[in-house]
Structure formats: structure tokens, C-alpha cells
Design a protein around this motif. Sequence first.
Motif, PDB file in Angstrom:
ATOM      1  N   ALA A   1     -10.833 -48.048  82.717  1.00  0.00           N
ATOM      2  CA  ALA A   1     -11.178 -46.978  83.652  1.00  0.00           C
ATOM      3  C   ALA A   1     -12.297 -47.384  84.607  1.00  0.00           C
ATOM      4  N   GLN A   2     -13.188 -48.272  84.150  1.00  0.00           N
ATOM      5  CA  GLN A   2     -14.264 -48.749  85.022  1.00  0.00           C
ATOM      6  C   GLN A   2     -13.760 -49.802  86.013  1.00  0.00           C
ATOM      7  N   ASN A   3     -12.451 -50.067  85.963  1.00  0.00           N
ATOM      8  CA  ASN A   3     -11.821 -51.014  86.890  1.00  0.00           C
ATOM      9  C   ASN A   3     -12.409 -52.417  86.728  1.00  0.00           C
ATOM     10  N   VAL A   4     -12.758 -52.747  85.475  1.00  0.00           N
ATOM     11  CA  VAL A   4     -13.240 -54.092  85.173  1.00  0.00           C
ATOM     12  C   VAL A   4     -12.027 -54.906  84.742  1.00  0.00           C
ATOM     13  N   THR A   5     -11.275 -55.345  85.744  1.00  0.00           N
ATOM     14  CA  THR A   5      -9.995 -56.010  85.484  1.00  0.00           C
ATOM     15  C   THR A   5      -9.986 -57.473  85.895  1.00  0.00           C
ATOM     16  N   GLU A   6     -11.102 -57.966  86.470  1.00  0.00           N
ATOM     17  CA  GLU A   6     -11.164 -59.347  86.925  1.00  0.00           C
ATOM     18  C   GLU A   6     -12.257 -60.104  86.171  1.00  0.00           C
TER      19      GLU A   6
ATOM     20  N   ALA B   1     -18.209 -56.724  84.211  1.00  0.00           N
ATOM     21  CA  ALA B   1     -18.535 -56.186  82.889  1.00  0.00           C
ATOM     22  C   ALA B   1     -18.886 -54.717  82.991  1.00  0.00           C
ATOM     23  N   LYS B   2     -18.769 -54.046  81.862  1.00  0.00           N
ATOM     24  CA  LYS B   2     -19.191 -52.649  81.754  1.00  0.00           C
ATOM     25  C   LYS B   2     -19.918 -52.464  80.430  1.00  0.00           C
ATOM     26  N   CYS B   3     -20.725 -51.406  80.361  1.00  0.00           N
ATOM     27  CA  CYS B   3     -21.364 -51.033  79.110  1.00  0.00           C
ATOM     28  C   CYS B   3     -21.230 -49.530  78.922  1.00  0.00           C
TER      29      CYS B   3
ATOM     30  N   THR C   1     -12.319 -61.591  80.783  1.00  0.00           N
ATOM     31  CA  THR C   1     -12.146 -63.045  80.877  1.00  0.00           C
ATOM     32  C   THR C   1     -10.752 -63.455  81.333  1.00  0.00           C
ATOM     33  N   GLY C   2      -9.873 -62.498  81.640  1.00  0.00           N
ATOM     34  CA  GLY C   2      -8.576 -62.856  82.186  1.00  0.00           C
ATOM     35  C   GLY C   2      -7.500 -63.044  81.136  1.00  0.00           C
ATOM     36  N   ASP C   3      -6.566 -63.945  81.406  1.00  0.00           N
ATOM     37  CA  ASP C   3      -5.357 -64.046  80.591  1.00  0.00           C
ATOM     38  C   ASP C   3      -5.468 -65.030  79.436  1.00  0.00           C
TER      39      ASP C   3
ATOM     40  N   SER D   1      -4.423 -59.399  78.305  1.00  0.00           N
ATOM     41  CA  SER D   1      -5.691 -59.654  78.979  1.00  0.00           C
ATOM     42  C   SER D   1      -6.782 -59.666  77.919  1.00  0.00           C
ATOM     43  N   TYR D   2      -7.790 -60.533  78.097  1.00  0.00           N
ATOM     44  CA  TYR D   2      -8.821 -60.720  77.084  1.00  0.00           C
ATOM     45  C   TYR D   2     -10.202 -60.354  77.624  1.00  0.00           C
TER      46      TYR D   2
END
Length: 478
Positions: free
Chosen positions: A233-238, A242-244, A256-258, A280-281
Motif C-alpha cells: 500500500a505504501q507503493n514500495v515496489t522498487e 523502504a517503509k516502516c 529487493t526485487g525478484d 517479489s522479495y
Amino acid sequence: MTGPVLAVDQGTSGTKALVLCPERGVIGSGTAPVRPRYGADGLVEVDPAALLSSVLDASRRALAEAGEPVAAVGLANQGETVLAWDPVTGAPLTDAIVWQDRRAEGLCAELAPHADTLRELTGLPLDPYFAAPKMAWIRRHLTREGVVTTSDVWLTHQLTGAFVTDAATAGRTQLLDLDDVTWSPSALEVFGLAGERLPQIVDAGGAFGTTSAFGAPVPLTGLLVDQQAALLAQNVTEPGTAKCTYGTGAFLLAQTGDRPRRTTTGLVSCVAWRFAGRTSYCLDGQVYTAASAVRWLADLGVIRGPEDLDPVGGSVPDTGGTVFVPAFAGLAAPWWRSDLRGSLTGLGLDTTAGHLVRALCEGIAAQIVEIADAAAATTGAPLTALRVDGGLTRSALLMQTQADLLQRPVEVSALPDVTALGVGTAARLGLDPRLPLADALPEWKPAAVYEPRVTAEEAAERRAVFRAAVDATPARRA
């Protein structure tokens, strides 16, 4: 575009449900409390019936407020909370052992010779925080009957009759082969769980069954562990972002990607999510006690609750030399010291409630910075900013302390209840697999941005004081 979905976040202290419309946003919400029990030897348990009733109550309130049907349901879960139950009747055979429970410490000490192998295989350090030690502890001390699983499997079975778990939640057990995303026979053997019946591992979005628990039959199409749902939801997809999330504990996740990134810096390497068979990892670091430490101060009468952090902490300019290590359930990443107890040092006759509050904020924020540095060391790139969410982000004092010690901007999400929003995204993707991820995600924007107000030198000095206090913190007595 699909219709509204019901997104349910079943958490440690309560359940939040949202009815999410792709055009109108949140059109209904409901909450229901959950009250874990705390006891000697690190016991933290909750009645499984309370988990289920909280899901039903919160969801029915959200649906009543929305006043219209939904097209699908998504369910987020606590991750490492486990129980034994009868797969025929669905009846619980034990209480649910909450992720904070430490009673499997002795079992982990016994299995210490396997720790390096387990970390390489599963990405996780050997610690009672994860599900497998708790599952093995249940088998040794409580019951050999039925199945023993994470709480999401039981809740999903109660709602639909399915016996499944999503890949990210499976990754929190220490029984998942991190590369193959399948149950590991070797890990099962180590924990004495080789003969167990385990749930099918599924994507975060898909067709998992149908439930009539909320009225008319509706498909369950989203399943995701809570922190990964917030990451989504925080759109941390790349990679590099990072999110906390600041809740009962605080949890920093870095994308960290794939491919998984094993690390020697103390962080956990785990599945972020799997959609359409593609995994995704992320890296994951945990602070076991955040809001629960605030509640501890409130229980002592120092403050009334989180709403007092800013006015009470703002009554003094600094900690007055007080140092608070809130290791009430031990320290997680990057220390992994489950034997530590909390400590409060530097007290004087002039110490006030304000100093205690500031010291607690400093103790929480300092742990997050250690995790952020470990993530940067693993990925080879420092964080440019940190996206944050959760109830404690309402405290300007905590967020400013976080920015000061991190020496990076802290961006507070304008979206409340991001865990529910994340599993709502998963439910929407499960309902319409052709929908691009970017189109399913809610629009992200910060409600506030906190910039550092102290020098890097002062931040380094304050962090050094905290690390020294950790080194001096006593361990639990055997």
C-alpha cells in the motif's frame, strides 16, 4: 473496473475492516478489539474465537456503513501467530500463541547448531519470533492432535473451508525454501514437523474460496501478511525503497526485487508477495515493542496513552541523560538477542515523565535506524527517505526523533490503515488478474514530511549512547 472490496486487517490488538471502492475510496469502516493475555516466561496468547469474532464484527460494521455489496474479500494477518486446530471440525485445540510469545527460547537454543543452515535455506534467523519454533513448541508441550498452522490458515478455513496460506505468510514460518517458495523438507525435519499436514501455498491474489460469513456469498481473493500488505500500500515496489509501520511493534521492510538478498547484517530476507506466480522479495527488520512500550508507560500511570507523547515529551527539551532500551520481549534485528530485558538508565531525582517519554521515543527510533543502516549495507545503497505508517506516526515527537537519528526525511502516509489497503489491492488483483499492479494500488502521498533538525554528528553521538546502553542491558535470568 471491479466493484467495492472488503479489506480486513486482523492484527495483534484488534481488527480493522474497510470497504474500498476504486472510484470513491473508503466507503465503510469498522473495528473490533482483540486483547492478548500476557504471562510468565514470555507467554502471549489470545483466544482464537476472539480473532474470528473480531474479523466478523469489524467486517459487518464496515459493510453496514457502506450499505452496498462487495465483489470480493481480502484478509491480512499477524504473520507469526500460530495455533493447533481440528481440520475436520475447525475447532481450536490450543489458544493462539502470538508472535511476541518467547516460550520457544529453550527449543531454539537446543536447535542452535542448525541456525546457519536454516538462515541460508529460509532467510530467517533462529528465533522464537517466527512460527516454526512456536509450532514445534505446541507439538512438544500442548498437543499432537490436529494441524498446527499460522492463524491466517485457521481464519481462512473458518470463512471458506480452504486450507491455504499466501507465500509471504509461509515465508514467516522458517519452513519455506526461500528460493523455490515451497515447503522445505529439511527445515521441517529440523523442527520435528516432518509429518505435519501443511497448507497449500498460494499467491496473494487469487480465487481461494467463497464465504457467506458476511451475508450473501462473496469470494475471498486476497491473502497477505500484514507488514507486506503495508509495503504494498505504501507503493514500495522498487528496489532501494523502504517503509516502516509503527504498531504494537515497529517493522521496517526494504524492497529487493525478484530475488532474495541473503544478509549477514542481521536482517531477515523474505517474500514480499507473489502475484501471478511471480515472487517479489524484501528485507525485514523488527522492533518488538513500540506501541506496546507506550502502553507499558500508560499502565504505570506515567502517561494516559499515545496521545500524551507529544504534550508530555514536549515539556522538556531532551532526555535529560535518561536512556531507555525498550527490550520488553528481547531485541530483534540486527541484534537478535531474545535473552535481553528492557533497561532504563541515567535516572535522577530531576527525571520527569517528559524525560521518560523522550527516552522511549529515542529508543524506538534508534532501533529503526540500526535496521535502516543494515538494509543499506545489504543493498549497497542508502535510503533516500523512509515512508511510515501506523498509529504512532501521529506523534510529531517520535517522527521528528526518527528523522533526526536517521538523517533522512521521514514521510508520513496520508493514507490511514495501509495494511487493509494493501490486502484490498491484493483482493482486487485476485478478482481481476489482468489489472496492472500500478492501477490497483491506492494513490500514495505524504500527510507530513519530517526533515532532520540536528547535525549528523549529534545524531551519531545519540545513537552511540543507545548502542552502549544495549551492550550494558542485562539478560533474563534462567
